[in-house]
Design a protein around this motif. Sequence first.
Motif, mmCIF file in Angstrom:
data_model
loop_
_atom_site.group_PDB
_atom_site.id
_atom_site.type_symbol
_atom_site.label_atom_id
_atom_site.label_comp_id
_atom_site.label_asym_id
_atom_site.label_seq_id
_atom_site.Cartn_x
_atom_site.Cartn_y
_atom_site.Cartn_z
ATOM 1 N N GLY A 39 42.075 34.632 34.573
ATOM 2 C CA GLY A 39 41.219 34.200 35.534
ATOM 3 C C GLY A 39 40.836 35.496 36.291
ATOM 4 O O GLY A 39 41.162 36.579 35.814
ATOM 5 N N THR A 40 40.198 34.970 37.579
ATOM 6 C CA THR A 40 40.015 36.374 38.461
ATOM 7 C C THR A 40 40.940 36.329 39.608
ATOM 8 O O THR A 40 41.263 35.132 40.114
ATOM 9 C CB THR A 40 38.610 35.952 38.889
ATOM 10 N N ILE A 41 41.292 37.412 40.121
ATOM 11 C CA ILE A 41 41.918 37.841 41.278
ATOM 12 C C ILE A 41 41.067 37.295 42.521
ATOM 13 O O ILE A 41 40.282 37.866 42.837
ATOM 14 C CB ILE A 41 42.576 39.168 41.321
ATOM 15 N N ILE A 53 49.803 37.911 43.485
ATOM 16 C CA ILE A 53 48.085 37.485 43.513
ATOM 17 C C ILE A 53 48.074 36.129 43.489
ATOM 18 O O ILE A 53 48.574 35.059 43.170
ATOM 19 C CB ILE A 53 47.463 38.135 42.280
ATOM 20 N N GLN A 54 46.533 35.532 43.760
ATOM 21 C CA GLN A 54 46.185 34.415 43.879
ATOM 22 C C GLN A 54 45.166 34.714 42.602
ATOM 23 O O GLN A 54 44.131 35.245 42.659
ATOM 24 C CB GLN A 54 45.271 33.969 45.028
ATOM 25 N N LEU A 55 45.384 33.908 41.701
ATOM 26 C CA LEU A 55 44.487 34.026 40.352
ATOM 27 C C LEU A 55 43.722 32.595 40.240
ATOM 28 O O LEU A 55 44.453 31.553 39.924
ATOM 29 C CB LEU A 55 45.499 34.424 39.242
ATOM 30 N N LEU A 82 44.485 45.671 41.606
ATOM 31 C CA LEU A 82 44.806 44.192 41.903
ATOM 32 C C LEU A 82 43.626 43.723 42.968
ATOM 33 O O LEU A 82 43.768 42.706 43.499
ATOM 34 C CB LEU A 82 46.089 43.898 42.347
ATOM 35 N N LYS A 83 42.648 44.410 42.952
ATOM 36 C CA LYS A 83 41.482 43.959 43.892
ATOM 37 C C LYS A 83 40.904 42.688 43.557
ATOM 38 O O LYS A 83 40.553 42.217 42.231
ATOM 39 C CB LYS A 83 40.565 45.165 44.059
ATOM 40 N N ALA A 84 40.572 41.904 44.597
ATOM 41 C CA ALA A 84 39.892 40.767 44.460
ATOM 42 C C ALA A 84 38.526 40.907 43.486
ATOM 43 O O ALA A 84 38.015 41.891 43.601
ATOM 44 C CB ALA A 84 39.391 40.083 45.805
ATOM 45 N N GLY A 85 38.260 39.676 42.953
ATOM 46 C CA GLY A 85 36.933 40.145 41.950
ATOM 47 C C GLY A 85 37.558 40.434 40.329
ATOM 48 O O GLY A 85 36.641 40.446 39.397
ATOM 49 N N THR A 86 38.675 41.146 40.232
ATOM 50 C CA THR A 86 39.072 41.861 38.813
ATOM 51 C C THR A 86 39.758 40.575 38.179
ATOM 52 O O THR A 86 40.421 39.587 38.492
ATOM 53 C CB THR A 86 40.413 42.934 39.302
ATOM 54 N N SER A 87 39.237 40.608 36.598
ATOM 55 C CA SER A 87 39.648 40.047 35.687
ATOM 56 C C SER A 87 41.364 40.264 35.346
ATOM 57 O O SER A 87 41.558 41.440 34.960
ATOM 58 C CB SER A 87 39.175 39.914 34.439
ATOM 59 N N ALA A 88 42.251 39.345 35.360
ATOM 60 C CA ALA A 88 43.559 39.402 34.887
ATOM 61 C C ALA A 88 44.175 38.349 33.960
ATOM 62 O O ALA A 88 43.569 37.459 33.864
ATOM 63 C CB ALA A 88 44.281 39.596 35.990
#
Length: 117
Positions: A39-41, A53-55, A82-88
């Motif tokens: 998902g996206t962070i 993180i909130q994923l 781990l920035k917001a908007g990054t895929s993980a």
Amino acid sequence: MTRTRAMVWTAACSIALVGTTLAHHGWTGYREEIQKLSGTIEAASYGNPHGSIQLKAADKTWEVVLAPPSRMTTRGLTEEMLKAGTSATVEGYQSKTDEKEMRAERITVAGKTVELR
């Protein structure tokens, strides 16, 4: 050292150990089956005692418990990654009591997989 002093010392050490144990949660509160989420962070914390993180995955937003910052840094997972908007993608274990919480074993960000445990 007198016997009384030794007993006081032993009691003090025992109390300190119990306090430390209670202050940090164990991993018995998590299921045994490993899950993989992508998902996206949405948000991240790189603080002690461990990062998180909130994923945002397809089904819900997960609170993912990561490793302590010192371990993440040592293994190559920086706060910048781990920035917001990054895929993980994370692999880990779902909480037995909170259906939106996961303890991560590894995380893949920007093509790099980092072992957290």
